[in-house]
Enzyme design. Structure first.
Site, mmCIF file in Angstrom:
data_model
loop_
_atom_site.group_PDB
_atom_site.id
_atom_site.type_symbol
_atom_site.label_atom_id
_atom_site.label_comp_id
_atom_site.label_asym_id
_atom_site.label_seq_id
_atom_site.Cartn_x
_atom_site.Cartn_y
_atom_site.Cartn_z
ATOM 1 N N ARG A 109 0.821 -1.214 0.000
ATOM 2 C CA ARG A 109 0.000 0.000 0.000
ATOM 3 C C ARG A 109 0.852 1.260 0.000
ATOM 4 O O ARG A 109 0.568 2.207 -0.726
ATOM 5 C CB ARG A 109 -0.955 -0.024 1.203
ATOM 6 N N LYS A 144 2.497 25.074 -3.572
ATOM 7 C CA LYS A 144 1.222 24.516 -3.118
ATOM 8 C C LYS A 144 1.309 22.992 -3.159
ATOM 9 O O LYS A 144 0.723 22.322 -4.011
ATOM 10 C CB LYS A 144 0.075 25.039 -3.980
ATOM 11 N N LYS A 176 5.076 39.480 -3.097
ATOM 12 C CA LYS A 176 3.667 39.349 -3.458
ATOM 13 C C LYS A 176 2.926 40.642 -3.127
ATOM 14 O O LYS A 176 3.489 41.590 -2.564
ATOM 15 C CB LYS A 176 3.055 38.169 -2.703
ATOM 16 N N GLU A 206 5.355 40.359 -7.955
ATOM 17 C CA GLU A 206 4.028 40.116 -8.516
ATOM 18 C C GLU A 206 3.333 41.425 -8.870
ATOM 19 O O GLU A 206 3.356 42.375 -8.086
ATOM 20 C CB GLU A 206 3.177 39.360 -7.492
ATOM 21 N N ASP A 228 -0.031 38.255 -12.485
ATOM 22 C CA ASP A 228 -1.031 37.488 -11.749
ATOM 23 C C ASP A 228 -2.447 37.759 -12.247
ATOM 24 O O ASP A 228 -2.893 38.909 -12.300
ATOM 25 C CB ASP A 228 -0.939 37.831 -10.258
#
Length: 288
Positions: A109, A144, A176, A206, A228
């Site tokens: 597994r 992510k 960002k 960004e 973005d």
């Protein structure tokens, strides 16, 4: 254990990824081990098993699967027939394992979880990369990722033909929108970078509007601009504005059915968080 695996790209060192596999095996074996196998399989029973594809895809995670079998029983013999980074069809045998049946069953597994999950990422990445053919645009992943599995999920992106973005917050400066807001604007953050950052560190910033891109180009101090959530016409205008002076990365709402038109704008990179956070686990099985 012996492994016969032609190398398509350098694998990660086993010592780096073995702790991931060891933790997964410890989770699966629990406090008392594989009680089903220990109860019903007579000691000394030997079998040959195959990891077989129940759908088509691109292989990844077979290195981890091999480690899982080896940690359970170093005497198992494993032969990889379709190495990581290779395409396979329905019914293809990816690997063969021979030895104690109980050992094979106890590792099954965890081995399949890694191979199925990572092959799913590689397969999805390959689909995105295929949409960029005929252009110089590269598909890249993001941070992510599944906590604790980033290194192998990003390796799976490479197996699918994609490229890697940052592995951690310490790899590069990525400014960002919230950094810009907190620091007082685009010029303020770029001047801070020029004043404080090491010459060895690359900087990406960004923007979500063309006037912001113009400000970055005028101020300088960035190596890459992340465009973005821009529309395709805006991306085309951004490429024209930059005139090759800076690397451009498109991000946000990058669905598979949009990749070809975005790549055609001339952006250098398209980053896709879905490669790692939303890829479906590929259906692989182990057959005796």
């Amino acid at each position: 254990m012996t492994t016969d695996q032609p190398v398509l790209m350098p694998p990660l060192p086993d010592m780096v990824i073995e702790p991931l596999v060891r933790a997964a095996l410890a989770e699966d074996l629990g406090t008392y081990g594989d009680i089903t196998t220990r109860t019903v399989i007579p000691a000394g029973t030997r079998y040959q098993a195959s990891i077989r594809a129940r759908e088509a895809g691109v292989a990844s995670g077979l290195q981890l699967a091999a480690i899982a079998f080896r940690l359970i029983d170093p005497d198992l013999r494993l032969r990889v027939l379709i190495p990581d980074g290779s395409a396979f069809a329905v019914g293809d045998v990816l690997a063969e394992i021979e030895g104690e049946a109980a050992s094979i069953l106890s590792a099954e597994r965890v081995a399949l979880n890694f191979a199925g999950r990572l092959s799913g990422i590689a397969t999805q990445t390959a689909a995105f990369v295929a949409e960029t053919r005929g252009t110089s645009t590269r598909i890249t992943c993001t941070r992510k990722t599944t906590p604790g599995l980033r290194i192998v999920e990003k390796q799976a992106v490479l197996h699918g033909g994609g490229f890697n973005h940052r592995f951690s917050l310490s790899d590069a400066i990525l400014i960002k929108d919230n950094h810009i807001a907190a620091a007082g604007g685009i010029r303020a953050v770029l001047r801070a970078v020029k004043a404080r950052a090491s010459h060895m560190i690359r900087t990406e910033i960004e923007v979500d509007r063309l006037d912001q891109l113009a400000e970055v180009l005028d101020e300088g101090g960035a190596d890459v601009v992340l465009l973005d959530n821009m529309t395709t016409p805006m991306l085309r205008d951004a490429v024209a504005m930059a005139m090759g002076r800076i690397v451009l990365e498109a991000s946000g709402t990058m669905r598979l059915d949009r990749i070809a038109e975005v790549a055609a704008t001339g952006v250098d990179y398209i980053s896709v968080g879905a490669l790692t956070h939303s890829s479906r686990t590929l259906d692989l099985g182990l057959d005796f």
